[in-house]
Design a protein around this motif. Structure first.
Motif, PDB file in Angstrom:
ATOM      1  N   LEU A 155       8.964 -14.098  -0.525  1.00 13.07           N
ATOM      2  CA  LEU A 155       7.996 -13.663   0.431  1.00 13.07           C
ATOM      3  C   LEU A 155       6.770 -12.886   0.089  1.00 13.07           C
ATOM      4  N   GLY A 156       7.209 -12.023  -1.136  1.00 12.00           N
ATOM      5  CA  GLY A 156       6.195 -11.056  -1.482  1.00 12.00           C
ATOM      6  C   GLY A 156       6.365  -9.751  -0.746  1.00 12.00           C
ATOM      7  N   LYS A 157       6.138  -8.816  -1.405  1.00 12.42           N
ATOM      8  CA  LYS A 157       6.529  -7.485  -1.127  1.00 12.42           C
ATOM      9  C   LYS A 157       5.821  -7.011   0.206  1.00 12.42           C
ATOM     10  N   PHE A 158       4.525  -7.650   0.637  1.00 11.95           N
ATOM     11  CA  PHE A 158       3.924  -6.954   1.720  1.00 11.95           C
ATOM     12  C   PHE A 158       4.775  -7.277   3.034  1.00 11.95           C
ATOM     13  N   TYR A 159       5.415  -8.713   3.004  1.00  9.05           N
ATOM     14  CA  TYR A 159       5.854  -9.240   4.182  1.00  9.05           C
ATOM     15  C   TYR A 159       7.566  -9.260   4.332  1.00  9.05           C
ATOM     16  N   TYR A 160       8.259  -8.885   2.991  1.00  5.15           N
ATOM     17  CA  TYR A 160       9.503  -8.807   2.921  1.00  5.15           C
ATOM     18  C   TYR A 160      10.157  -7.553   3.696  1.00  5.15           C
ATOM     19  N   ARG A 161      11.066  -7.784   4.508  1.00  2.00           N
ATOM     20  CA  ARG A 161      11.568  -6.835   5.198  1.00  2.00           C
ATOM     21  C   ARG A 161      13.029  -6.954   4.890  1.00  2.00           C
ATOM     22  N   PRO A 162      13.677  -5.831   4.237  1.00  2.00           N
ATOM     23  CA  PRO A 162      14.830  -5.500   3.808  1.00  2.00           C
ATOM     24  C   PRO A 162      15.853  -5.659   5.202  1.00  2.00           C
ATOM     25  N   PRO A 163      17.063  -6.184   5.280  1.00  2.00           N
ATOM     26  CA  PRO A 163      17.840  -6.027   6.468  1.00  2.00           C
ATOM     27  C   PRO A 163      18.034  -4.742   6.936  1.00  2.00           C
ATOM     28  N   GLY A 164      17.761  -4.528   7.978  1.00  2.00           N
ATOM     29  CA  GLY A 164      17.896  -2.902   8.853  1.00  2.00           C
ATOM     30  C   GLY A 164      16.775  -2.124   8.426  1.00  2.00           C
ATOM     31  N   ARG A 185      -3.649  -8.759  -0.845  1.00  2.00           N
ATOM     32  CA  ARG A 185      -3.486  -8.837  -2.461  1.00  2.00           C
ATOM     33  C   ARG A 185      -4.010  -7.378  -2.776  1.00  2.00           C
ATOM     34  N   GLU A 186      -5.258  -6.973  -2.213  1.00  2.00           N
ATOM     35  CA  GLU A 186      -5.949  -6.036  -2.568  1.00  2.00           C
ATOM     36  C   GLU A 186      -4.940  -4.765  -2.296  1.00  2.00           C
ATOM     37  N   VAL A 187      -4.277  -4.567  -1.324  1.00  2.91           N
ATOM     38  CA  VAL A 187      -3.421  -3.328  -1.138  1.00  2.91           C
ATOM     39  C   VAL A 187      -2.231  -3.351  -1.966  1.00  2.91           C
ATOM     40  N   MET A 188      -1.530  -4.467  -2.332  1.00  5.90           N
ATOM     41  CA  MET A 188      -0.631  -4.685  -3.197  1.00  5.90           C
ATOM     42  C   MET A 188      -0.780  -4.492  -4.742  1.00  5.90           C
ATOM     43  N   GLU A 189      -2.080  -4.627  -4.935  1.00  7.59           N
ATOM     44  CA  GLU A 189      -2.706  -4.608  -6.445  1.00  7.59           C
ATOM     45  C   GLU A 189      -2.773  -2.773  -6.303  1.00  7.59           C
ATOM     46  N   ILE A 190      -3.404  -2.439  -5.375  1.00 11.98           N
ATOM     47  CA  ILE A 190      -3.405  -0.672  -5.435  1.00 11.98           C
ATOM     48  C   ILE A 190      -2.037  -0.138  -5.519  1.00 11.98           C
ATOM     49  N   GLU A 191      -1.099  -0.719  -4.934  1.00 12.15           N
ATOM     50  CA  GLU A 191       0.182  -0.178  -4.799  1.00 12.15           C
ATOM     51  C   GLU A 191       0.982   0.003  -6.197  1.00 12.15           C
ATOM     52  N   LYS A 192       0.553  -0.541  -7.234  1.00 12.91           N
ATOM     53  CA  LYS A 192       1.018  -0.851  -8.398  1.00 12.91           C
ATOM     54  C   LYS A 192       0.888   0.422  -9.125  1.00 12.91           C
ATOM     55  N   THR A 193      -0.252   1.294  -8.927  1.00 14.12           N
ATOM     56  CA  THR A 193      -0.488   2.669  -9.511  1.00 14.12           C
ATOM     57  C   THR A 193       0.246   3.700  -8.575  1.00 14.12           C
ATOM     58  N   PRO A 194       1.239   4.334  -9.174  1.00 14.99           N
ATOM     59  CA  PRO A 194       1.973   5.188  -8.417  1.00 14.99           C
ATOM     60  C   PRO A 194       0.933   6.584  -7.731  1.00 14.99           C
ATOM     61  N   ILE A 195       1.318   6.869  -6.691  1.00  5.39           N
ATOM     62  CA  ILE A 195       0.497   8.068  -6.203  1.00  5.39           C
ATOM     63  C   ILE A 195       1.524   9.130  -6.649  1.00  5.39           C
ATOM     64  N   ALA A 196       0.725  10.133  -7.247  1.00  2.00           N
ATOM     65  CA  ALA A 196       1.276  11.653  -7.723  1.00  2.00           C
ATOM     66  C   ALA A 196       1.790  12.280  -6.494  1.00  2.00           C
ATOM     67  N   ASN A 197       2.737  13.152  -6.803  1.00  2.00           N
ATOM     68  CA  ASN A 197       3.185  14.247  -5.930  1.00  2.00           C
ATOM     69  C   ASN A 197       2.113  15.145  -5.540  1.00  2.00           C
ATOM     70  N   CYS A 198       1.775  15.392  -4.284  1.00  2.00           N
ATOM     71  CA  CYS A 198       1.009  16.368  -3.890  1.00  2.00           C
ATOM     72  C   CYS A 198      -0.476  15.665  -4.114  1.00  2.00           C
ATOM     73  N   ALA A 199      -0.638  14.498  -4.421  1.00  3.29           N
ATOM     74  CA  ALA A 199      -2.052  14.150  -4.748  1.00  3.29           C
ATOM     75  C   ALA A 199      -2.939  13.834  -3.360  1.00  3.29           C
ATOM     76  N   VAL A 200      -4.269  14.053  -3.374  1.00  8.15           N
ATOM     77  CA  VAL A 200      -5.003  14.007  -2.138  1.00  8.15           C
ATOM     78  C   VAL A 200      -5.869  12.735  -2.162  1.00  8.15           C
ATOM     79  N   THR A 201      -5.754  12.242  -0.748  1.00  5.33           N
ATOM     80  CA  THR A 201      -6.774  11.073  -0.574  1.00  5.33           C
ATOM     81  C   THR A 201      -7.493  11.385   0.615  1.00  5.33           C
ATOM     82  N   ARG A 202      -8.823  11.164   0.664  1.00  2.00           N
ATOM     83  CA  ARG A 202      -9.717  11.602   1.696  1.00  2.00           C
ATOM     84  C   ARG A 202     -10.620  10.637   2.273  1.00  2.00           C
ATOM     85  N   TRP A 203     -11.138  10.537   3.582  1.00  2.00           N
ATOM     86  CA  TRP A 203     -12.228   9.755   3.989  1.00  2.00           C
ATOM     87  C   TRP A 203     -12.969  10.669   5.089  1.00  2.00           C
TER      88      TRP A 203
END
Length: 233
Positions: A131-140, A189-207
């Motif tokens: 299914l791929g990571k984006f659409y896969y739902r683990p049981p529960g 595809r774009e969001v799963m590519e971004i997800e491959k790079t871990p987000i650091a603890n206490c990292a900031v993302t802004r818009w």
């Protein structure tokens, strides 16, 4: 009606769960060794230092960028990150908790490593691959698409309740990544590519609002932590 002027997302500081995951990476372990339920996992001392550094960064923001509203995941590590940070800031903002900001629920896979999933639930490992990571739902549990669904509801409410405001959110890495998917109109595809790079603890993302929409300012930014001499692993 005015829309959000600033949206700032912060991943929680380092937690004992983060250290547990690191300890089993590259090993044959089937379980992470985390004993608490996900909602109760606390910050480490480093995580608390990271949160304080975040607070000093918030205190140094220009007046027209400082948060007017703070919303947190209900999980201990996220709420404590917000509390410690705001204790360093020279302004009084109440922390509101919203369960839609909780971490992705893993259902029967909670507490298992990828090795453990493959050995104990080989049929689920195969389904995830198919299914791929984006659409896969683990049981529960939840898929990434499920996260997008609950976050659409959250941000729709914020647009109405916090119109014209500057919102700070303390939450989890999956929520930060999924928010990029929603705000920036990314593809699977774009969001799963971004997800491959871990987000650091206490990292900031802004818009910031510009030309009628929220526009990206920074992603996974840890400069406020490096300047304080606090590790980001």
């Amino acid at each position: 009606m005015n829309a959000l002027q600033w949206l700032t997302l912060v991943r929680h500081g380092e937690s004992t769960g983060n250290l547990a995951y690191l300890a089993v990476q590259g090993t044959d372990a089937e379980e992470t060794g985390i004993v608490e339920r996900d909602a109760d996992i606390p910050l480490t001392e480093t995580g608390r230092e990271q949160a304080a550094a975040l607070g000093r960064w918030l205190a140094g923001l220009p007046a027209d960028e400082r948060p007017t509203r703070v919303v947190s995941s209900p999980y201990t590590r996220a709420v404590d990150t917000a509390r410690i940070a705001l204790a360093q800031a020279p302004y009084d903002v109440e922390i509101r908790v919203d369960e839609r900001l909780r971490d992705r629920e893993m259902g029967m896979m909670e507490g298992l490593t990828w090795v453990g999933i493959q050995r104990r639930h080989p049929e689920e490992a195969a389904r995830m691959t198919r299914l791929g990571k984006f659409y896969y739902r683990p049981p529960g549990g939840e898929s990434w698409a499920d996260l997008a669904l609950r976050l659409r509801s959250l941000y729709r409410d914020l647009e109405q309740e916090a119109a014209g405001e500057r919102v700070l959110v303390t939450t989890h890495d999956a929520i930060v990544v999924t928010t990029r998917y929603l705000v920036e109109g990314l593809s699977e595809r774009e969001v799963m590519e971004i997800e491959k790079t871990p987000i650091a603890n206490c990292a900031v993302t802004r818009w910031r609002r510009g030309e009628g929409r929220l526009q990206a300012v920074s992603y996974n930014d840890c400069t406020h932590l490096a300047g304080a001499g606090v590790g980001t692993a």
